[in-house]
Every structure is written in structure tokens, then in C-alpha cells.
Design a protein around this motif. Structure first.
Motif, PDB file in Angstrom:
ATOM      1  N   LEU A  87     -91.623 -10.186  38.999  1.00  0.00           N
ATOM      2  CA  LEU A  87     -92.878 -10.486  39.467  1.00  0.00           C
ATOM      3  C   LEU A  87     -93.260 -12.314  39.215  1.00  0.00           C
ATOM      4  N   GLU A  88     -92.887 -12.454  38.509  1.00  0.00           N
ATOM      5  CA  GLU A  88     -92.886 -13.986  37.919  1.00  0.00           C
ATOM      6  C   GLU A  88     -92.036 -14.678  39.016  1.00  0.00           C
ATOM      7  N   THR A  89     -90.639 -13.736  39.558  1.00  0.00           N
ATOM      8  CA  THR A  89     -89.537 -15.085  39.489  1.00  0.00           C
ATOM      9  C   THR A  89     -89.639 -14.937  41.118  1.00  0.00           C
ATOM     10  N   LEU A 133     -78.903 -25.116  34.024  1.00  0.00           N
ATOM     11  CA  LEU A 133     -80.019 -26.319  33.891  1.00  0.00           C
ATOM     12  C   LEU A 133     -81.859 -26.094  34.549  1.00  0.00           C
ATOM     13  N   GLY A 134     -81.584 -25.719  36.013  1.00  0.00           N
ATOM     14  CA  GLY A 134     -82.204 -25.164  36.509  1.00  0.00           C
ATOM     15  C   GLY A 134     -82.819 -24.610  36.127  1.00  0.00           C
ATOM     16  N   ARG A 135     -82.281 -23.326  35.600  1.00  0.00           N
ATOM     17  CA  ARG A 135     -83.772 -22.073  35.055  1.00  0.00           C
ATOM     18  C   ARG A 135     -84.238 -22.606  33.380  1.00  0.00           C
ATOM     19  N   LEU A 136     -84.251 -23.995  33.393  1.00  0.00           N
ATOM     20  CA  LEU A 136     -84.588 -24.214  32.535  1.00  0.00           C
ATOM     21  C   LEU A 136     -85.611 -24.849  32.899  1.00  0.00           C
ATOM     22  N   VAL A 137     -86.094 -25.284  33.778  1.00  0.00           N
ATOM     23  CA  VAL A 137     -86.539 -26.287  34.269  1.00  0.00           C
ATOM     24  C   VAL A 137     -88.395 -25.724  34.591  1.00  0.00           C
ATOM     25  N   PRO A 138     -89.260 -26.169  34.665  1.00  0.00           N
ATOM     26  CA  PRO A 138     -91.068 -25.645  35.168  1.00  0.00           C
ATOM     27  C   PRO A 138     -90.677 -25.514  36.452  1.00  0.00           C
ATOM     28  N   THR A 139     -91.313 -24.520  37.503  1.00  0.00           N
ATOM     29  CA  THR A 139     -91.852 -24.947  38.531  1.00  0.00           C
ATOM     30  C   THR A 139     -90.608 -24.702  39.415  1.00  0.00           C
ATOM     31  N   VAL A 140     -89.747 -25.589  39.042  1.00  0.00           N
ATOM     32  CA  VAL A 140     -88.618 -25.111  40.172  1.00  0.00           C
ATOM     33  C   VAL A 140     -87.296 -23.587  39.982  1.00  0.00           C
ATOM     34  N   ARG A 141     -87.624 -23.750  38.507  1.00  0.00           N
ATOM     35  CA  ARG A 141     -86.349 -22.557  38.003  1.00  0.00           C
ATOM     36  C   ARG A 141     -86.284 -21.008  38.936  1.00  0.00           C
ATOM     37  N   THR A 179     -81.565 -18.006  32.136  1.00  0.00           N
ATOM     38  CA  THR A 179     -83.035 -17.535  31.913  1.00  0.00           C
ATOM     39  C   THR A 179     -82.921 -16.879  30.275  1.00  0.00           C
ATOM     40  N   GLY A 180     -82.296 -16.417  29.343  1.00  0.00           N
ATOM     41  CA  GLY A 180     -82.077 -16.059  28.802  1.00  0.00           C
ATOM     42  C   GLY A 180     -83.029 -17.348  27.846  1.00  0.00           C
ATOM     43  N   ALA A 181     -82.276 -18.432  27.173  1.00  0.00           N
ATOM     44  CA  ALA A 181     -82.572 -18.870  26.683  1.00  0.00           C
ATOM     45  C   ALA A 181     -84.068 -19.503  26.954  1.00  0.00           C
ATOM     46  N   TRP A 182     -84.056 -19.898  28.541  1.00  0.00           N
ATOM     47  CA  TRP A 182     -86.110 -19.973  28.724  1.00  0.00           C
ATOM     48  C   TRP A 182     -86.850 -18.613  28.227  1.00  0.00           C
ATOM     49  N   THR A 183     -87.083 -17.589  28.243  1.00  0.00           N
ATOM     50  CA  THR A 183     -87.386 -16.901  28.284  1.00  0.00           C
ATOM     51  C   THR A 183     -87.789 -16.275  26.093  1.00  0.00           C
ATOM     52  N   ALA A 184     -86.331 -17.008  25.655  1.00  0.00           N
ATOM     53  CA  ALA A 184     -86.365 -16.563  23.921  1.00  0.00           C
ATOM     54  C   ALA A 184     -86.589 -17.658  23.742  1.00  0.00           C
ATOM     55  N   LEU A 185     -87.038 -19.163  23.900  1.00  0.00           N
ATOM     56  CA  LEU A 185     -88.117 -19.900  23.567  1.00  0.00           C
ATOM     57  C   LEU A 185     -89.559 -19.487  23.905  1.00  0.00           C
ATOM     58  N   LEU A 186     -90.144 -19.113  24.276  1.00  0.00           N
ATOM     59  CA  LEU A 186     -91.300 -18.776  25.127  1.00  0.00           C
ATOM     60  C   LEU A 186     -91.559 -17.852  24.024  1.00  0.00           C
ATOM     61  N   ALA A 187     -91.343 -16.515  24.091  1.00  0.00           N
ATOM     62  CA  ALA A 187     -91.439 -15.983  22.930  1.00  0.00           C
ATOM     63  C   ALA A 187     -91.786 -16.100  21.578  1.00  0.00           C
ATOM     64  N   LEU A 188     -90.372 -16.536  21.302  1.00  0.00           N
ATOM     65  CA  LEU A 188     -90.003 -17.700  20.059  1.00  0.00           C
ATOM     66  C   LEU A 188     -91.296 -18.734  19.883  1.00  0.00           C
ATOM     67  N   ALA A 189     -92.312 -19.543  20.347  1.00  0.00           N
ATOM     68  CA  ALA A 189     -93.381 -20.024  20.398  1.00  0.00           C
ATOM     69  C   ALA A 189     -94.678 -19.054  20.359  1.00  0.00           C
ATOM     70  N   GLY A 190     -94.342 -18.234  20.998  1.00  0.00           N
ATOM     71  CA  GLY A 190     -95.788 -17.227  20.944  1.00  0.00           C
ATOM     72  C   GLY A 190     -95.509 -16.074  19.628  1.00  0.00           C
ATOM     73  N   PHE A 191     -94.213 -15.970  18.966  1.00  0.00           N
ATOM     74  CA  PHE A 191     -93.751 -15.303  18.392  1.00  0.00           C
ATOM     75  C   PHE A 191     -94.495 -16.895  16.933  1.00  0.00           C
ATOM     76  N   LYS A 192     -94.004 -17.788  17.036  1.00  0.00           N
ATOM     77  CA  LYS A 192     -94.505 -18.431  16.049  1.00  0.00           C
ATOM     78  C   LYS A 192     -96.278 -18.772  15.539  1.00  0.00           C
ATOM     79  N   MET A 193     -96.367 -19.270  17.285  1.00  0.00           N
ATOM     80  CA  MET A 193     -97.878 -19.512  17.161  1.00  0.00           C
ATOM     81  C   MET A 193     -99.306 -18.463  17.074  1.00  0.00           C
TER      82      MET A 193
END
Length: 203
Positions: free
Chosen positions: A23-25, A115-123, A148-162
Motif C-alpha cells: 500500500l505504501e508503494t 539510489l532513488g529507492r533510498l530517497v524519502p518522498t520520491v522513492r 528497497t531492501g536496503a531501505w526496509t532493512a535500515l528502517l527495521a533495524l532502527a525500530g529493532f534498536k530503538m
């Protein structure tokens, strides 16, 4: 919105994560900046597997990416030619510029998508030019999966740690998204101004 995301992930697990990222995409206002950190929190609490969280989020987002790509590719540039000729002033683009973009994309399409997949708003919108300009599907797929894999992994890792402090992620990414949107809006109006003397080609 975050409460709804939390409930759906708690009830549906990996399937819910994939569905939300799809849905987000398709509908960019639904933020991955909330979905994946919430899923990461669940992984940090031992309720879900971090690897499967990333896999399900990436899979859902990729399904949406492919839908946008195929829709844009089916439309094609040739069908837009008359529309661009007529409304080029407000689209801030001319057909020769489209042709130059097509040539540029053939050489730089892969890093653009990655690189575009890593940019908020326009990804979420990167698939549209890739489809319109007929980027090879295999190259599109590889670049999109990596980004996309890098983006989701980083966001999930942030939630995992925080943990429960995951809302702080949006405190950082929110202003970045707003800044990018402001740059896009300003850039559009600047392009409209510079195209003020545009005249549609004569038939």
C-alpha cells in the motif's frame, strides 16, 4: 496512523507487513517510515524474525514497484507525445527534452533507480520513469530490490534498536521528506516560469 499499523502488524504479522508496504508503494502518503520501524520493534521484542520482517517488507514494496513499472511501461512515451506537445508549458518539459532523458536513462537508469529507492518522498515514484523509458525489466528488478531492501532493512533495524522510541525516526525523516517536497514544488514553479514562452508545436 501508527496505531492502525501496530494493530495490523500484531494481528497479521509478516503478511500484514507485506500488505502495508505494498500500500505504501501504491499510495505514497502511507509512510514506510512508520511501517518498518514498528515491525522492527516487534522483531526486537522477539515476536517476529528480523530477517523475515525485512523480507516481507521488501517483497510487499517490490510488488507495488512492479505494478507502477508495468503500468508506466504499458502507457509508453509515444502516447504521451501529443499531451506533452499541448501542455508542455505546465508539464515543464518538451518532447526533445524527453528524448534526451530517454538517452540519459539508457546509460544511468540503474544507479538512478537504486539510489532513488533510498530517497524519502520520491522513492515510490521511481518506477514511473523506469517504465515510461522502457528500462530493461531485469535491470529495474535488480536495482529496485537492492535499493528497497536496503531501505526496509535500515528502517527495521532502527525500530529493532530503538524499541518503543521508534517515533523519533520520523522526527528525523519527517523534516527531510518535507524539505524534499519543498524543493520539488519550488523546482516545478521555477520550470513553469522558464517555460513561460513555450509554444506548442504546429501540426
Amino acid at each position: 496512523m501508527s496505531d492502525w499499523v501496530v494493530r495490523l502488524i500484531e494481528q497479521s504479522g509478516y503478511l500484514g507487513i507485506g500488505f502495508l508496504m505494498f500500500l505504501e508503494t501504491i499510495f505514497p502518503p502511507i509512510p514506510s517510515e512508520v511501517i518498518m520501524p514498528v515491525a522492527g520493534v516487534a522483531a526486537g521484542q522477539g515476536k517476529l524474525s528480523y530477517a523475515l520482517v525485512v523480507l516481507s517488507g521488501t517483497s510487499g514494496a517490490m510488488l507495488g514497484n512492479i505494478v507502477w513499472y508495468l503500468a508506466a511501461r504499458a502507457l509508453g512515451l509515444d502516447r504521451l507525445h501529443p499531451f506533452i506537445d499541448k501542455w508542455g508549458r505546465w508539464l515543464t518539459i518538451t518532447w526533445p527534452e524527453v528524448q534526451r532523458a530517454d538517452r540519459w536513462f539508457r546509460s544511468h537508469g540503474l544507479p538512478f533507480v537504486l539510489l532513488g529507492r533510498l530517497v524519502p518522498t520520491v522513492r515510490s515514484l521511481v518506477s514511473v520513469p523506469a517504465g515510461l523509458l522502457h528500462m530493461q525489466f531485469r535491470r529495474f528488478l535488480v536495482a529496485s530490490i537492492l535499493g528497497t531492501g536496503a531501505w526496509t532493512a535500515l528502517l527495521a533495524l532502527a525500530g529493532f534498536k530503538m524499541g518503543e522510541n521508534y517515533a523519533r525516526i520520523d522526527d528525523v525523516l519527517g523534516p527531510i521528506s518535507t524539505g524534499i517536497m519543498a524543493v520539488l514544488v519550488i523546482g516545478y514553479f521555477w520550470r513553469v516560469w522558464t517555460h513561460r514562452n513555450y509554444e506548442p508545436p504546429k501540426a
